[in-house]
Design a protein around this motif. Structure first.
Motif, PDB file in Angstrom:
ATOM      1  N   THR A 146     -14.761  19.726 -13.125  1.00 49.44           N
ATOM      2  CA  THR A 146     -13.754  19.178 -14.033  1.00 49.44           C
ATOM      3  C   THR A 146     -13.637  20.025 -15.298  1.00 49.44           C
ATOM      4  OG1 THR A 146     -14.310  16.974 -13.203  1.00 49.44           O
ATOM      5  CG2 THR A 146     -12.999  17.092 -15.217  1.00 49.44           C
ATOM      6  N   ILE A 147     -14.770  20.505 -15.808  1.00 50.53           N
ATOM      7  CA  ILE A 147     -14.724  21.382 -16.994  1.00 50.53           C
ATOM      8  C   ILE A 147     -13.973  22.665 -16.669  1.00 50.53           C
ATOM      9  CG2 ILE A 147     -16.136  22.759 -18.567  1.00 50.53           C
ATOM     10  CD1 ILE A 147     -18.261  20.575 -18.409  1.00 50.53           C
ATOM     11  N   LEU A 148     -14.235  23.242 -15.493  1.00 47.67           N
ATOM     12  CA  LEU A 148     -13.539  24.467 -15.099  1.00 47.67           C
ATOM     13  C   LEU A 148     -12.036  24.247 -15.009  1.00 47.67           C
ATOM     14  CD1 LEU A 148     -15.976  25.794 -12.317  1.00 47.67           C
ATOM     15  CD2 LEU A 148     -15.702  26.676 -14.639  1.00 47.67           C
ATOM     16  N   TRP A 149     -11.631  23.149 -14.388  1.00 47.13           N
ATOM     17  CA  TRP A 149     -10.206  22.874 -14.240  1.00 47.13           C
ATOM     18  C   TRP A 149      -9.564  22.489 -15.565  1.00 47.13           C
ATOM     19  CZ3 TRP A 149      -6.755  23.945 -10.630  1.00 47.13           C
ATOM     20  CH2 TRP A 149      -7.193  24.268  -9.359  1.00 47.13           C
ATOM     21  N   SER A 150     -10.346  21.921 -16.479  1.00 46.54           N
ATOM     22  CA  SER A 150      -9.760  21.535 -17.769  1.00 46.54           C
ATOM     23  C   SER A 150      -9.264  22.760 -18.533  1.00 46.54           C
ATOM     24  CB  SER A 150     -10.786  20.768 -18.608  1.00 46.54           C
ATOM     25  OG  SER A 150     -11.879  21.595 -18.980  1.00 46.54           O
ATOM     26  N   PHE A 151      -9.913  23.911 -18.321  1.00 45.80           N
ATOM     27  CA  PHE A 151      -9.426  25.140 -18.966  1.00 45.80           C
ATOM     28  C   PHE A 151      -8.052  25.547 -18.439  1.00 45.80           C
ATOM     29  CE2 PHE A 151     -14.040  25.707 -19.731  1.00 45.80           C
ATOM     30  CZ  PHE A 151     -13.988  25.897 -21.098  1.00 45.80           C
ATOM     31  N   LEU A 152      -7.711  25.086 -17.233  1.00 44.38           N
ATOM     32  CA  LEU A 152      -6.396  25.376 -16.666  1.00 44.38           C
ATOM     33  C   LEU A 152      -5.375  24.291 -16.998  1.00 44.38           C
ATOM     34  CD1 LEU A 152      -7.475  26.623 -13.114  1.00 44.38           C
ATOM     35  CD2 LEU A 152      -6.931  27.995 -15.134  1.00 44.38           C
ATOM     36  N   TYR A 153      -5.841  23.208 -17.601  1.00 45.16           N
ATOM     37  CA  TYR A 153      -4.954  22.095 -17.931  1.00 45.16           C
ATOM     38  C   TYR A 153      -4.606  22.035 -19.420  1.00 45.16           C
ATOM     39  CZ  TYR A 153      -5.961  20.077 -13.306  1.00 45.16           C
ATOM     40  OH  TYR A 153      -6.069  19.851 -11.959  1.00 45.16           O
ATOM     41  N   VAL A 154      -5.503  22.494 -20.275  1.00 40.59           N
ATOM     42  CA  VAL A 154      -5.334  22.338 -21.723  1.00 40.59           C
ATOM     43  C   VAL A 154      -4.367  23.400 -22.251  1.00 40.59           C
ATOM     44  CG1 VAL A 154      -6.499  22.382 -23.953  1.00 40.59           C
ATOM     45  CG2 VAL A 154      -7.629  21.348 -21.979  1.00 40.59           C
ATOM     46  N   PRO A 155      -3.311  23.014 -22.960  1.00 43.85           N
ATOM     47  CA  PRO A 155      -2.391  24.008 -23.549  1.00 43.85           C
ATOM     48  C   PRO A 155      -3.122  24.903 -24.551  1.00 43.85           C
ATOM     49  CG  PRO A 155      -1.428  21.806 -23.558  1.00 43.85           C
ATOM     50  CD  PRO A 155      -2.862  21.631 -23.167  1.00 43.85           C
ATOM     51  N   GLY A 156      -2.768  26.169 -24.558  1.00 44.30           N
ATOM     52  CA  GLY A 156      -3.421  27.137 -25.423  1.00 44.30           C
ATOM     53  C   GLY A 156      -4.584  27.833 -24.764  1.00 44.30           C
ATOM     54  N   LEU A 157      -5.159  27.220 -23.721  1.00 46.49           N
ATOM     55  CA  LEU A 157      -6.245  27.826 -22.963  1.00 46.49           C
ATOM     56  C   LEU A 157      -5.824  28.174 -21.545  1.00 46.49           C
ATOM     57  CD1 LEU A 157      -9.256  25.529 -23.995  1.00 46.49           C
ATOM     58  CD2 LEU A 157      -8.714  27.797 -24.884  1.00 46.49           C
TER      59      LEU A 157
END
Length: 315
Positions: A146-157
């Motif tokens: 989930t942490i790995l995918w959150s980097f692909l979900y969060v704007p700016g990252l």
């Protein structure tokens, strides 16, 4: 004239006693080998279930400001269950997971079935490498995934959002209407390879003679998959679907981690997260136990309904 020597009368009971002792030792040996597993099974599985059920029918009252005057427990009947079902957020979380399962489970089962059929086809190249590659996401813990995918979900990252902006798109992976499907993407990525291996194992059990007969009859690859492979891997498909149904209602880590970056996810977004919040944020362990029992009963009911439906359809 011949004579038959007989063992002394005292020796025959001793021999029978030794045989009986060996038979008793052989009968006890499996239980001795199973004893460590059975002890762990009772302590880590059966006992917590019994404690949770008992706690769900109990009400704890603390006297004094901090409970210093004493704690009393009494039978509460179904009041904890009534309080759990009266919580609109908890009921909404169950409905949300039902919607999640209706969409995500079929998509994942179809995907893992297609991958298994492709890897077990005669024209597949490097099947061992791709089986390991598809299974690898399952080895990543849910929190890390989930942490790995959150980097692909969060704007700016997210590089995905940056590329989408170039073509004029502004995806919001963590919005109220899309975050559920962002979680579904993480779950599908994590468990497709695991379910694929179950189906691959079932495919390898198909007798080679059936493939040879199909080749002689001139059957195409699609015909072999439709008429031979899919009917014979039905038990694996049923098993993976039941596992996925149970896992849907147990969803916890993905929502818990994404809650820190997704305002649309509250503390009761999934049933398990709601029970966790009730227990450790509101300190109402009895209602949390009732919520856990409701989740277990719902998972059992859905799995039983699916099995009954598939058995009726096959008969």
């Amino acid at each position: 004239m011949t004579t038959t020597r007989q063992a002394p009368t005292a020796q025959r009971p001793a021999t029978a006693a030794r045989r009986s002792k060996r038979t008793g030792a052989a009968a006890r040996a499996p239980w001795l080998l199973l004893a460590p597993f059975l002890a762990l099974f009772v302590l880590t599985f059966l006992l917590p279930i019994l404690v949770a059920i008992m706690s769900s029918f109990t009400k704890v009252t603390r006297s004094g400001l901090f409970g210093e005057a004493g704690v009393t427990s009494e039978f509460a009947g179904f009041s904890n269950y009534a309080q759990a079902l009266a919580d609109g957020s908890f009921v909404a979380s169950i409905g949300r997971m039902l919607l999640f399962g209706v969409v995500q489970v079929p998509v994942m089962i179809v995907l893992c079935t297609v991958l298994a059929l492709m890897l077990e086809s005669a024209s597949a190249k490097w099947p061992g490498f791709f089986r390991a590659a598809y299974f690898m996401p399952y080895g990543v813990p849910g929190v890390i995934a989930t942490i790995l995918w959150s980097f692909l979900y969060v704007p700016g990252l997210s590089p995905l959002i940056d590329v989408a902006k170039i073509v004029g798109l502004t995806p919001d992976f963590l919005g109220a209407n899309s975050v559920l499907w962002s979680i579904a993407n993480i779950v599908t990525w994590s468990y497709t390879g695991y379910n694929m291996l179950i189906i691959v194992a079932q495919l390898k059990a198909i007798p080679v003679e059936l493939y040879e007969a199909a080749t002689v009859d001139g059957a195409s690859t699609w015909r072999v998959a439709r008429s031979i492979q899919l009917p014979l891997i039905r038990p694996a498909l049923v098993l993976t679907t039941v596992f996925s149904i149970i896992g849907t209602l147990q969803l916890f880590a993905e929502a818990q981690v994404l809650k820190t970056v997704a305002p649309a996810i509250d503390s009761q977004y999934t049933p398990n997260l709601s029970a966790y919040t009730t227990a450790f944020a509101y300190n109402d362990y009895n209602v949390a136990a009732a919520q856990s029992v409701i989740i277990a009963v719902a998972a059992f009911a859905l799995s039983f309904a699916f099995l009954a439906f598939t058995n009726r359809k096959s008969s």
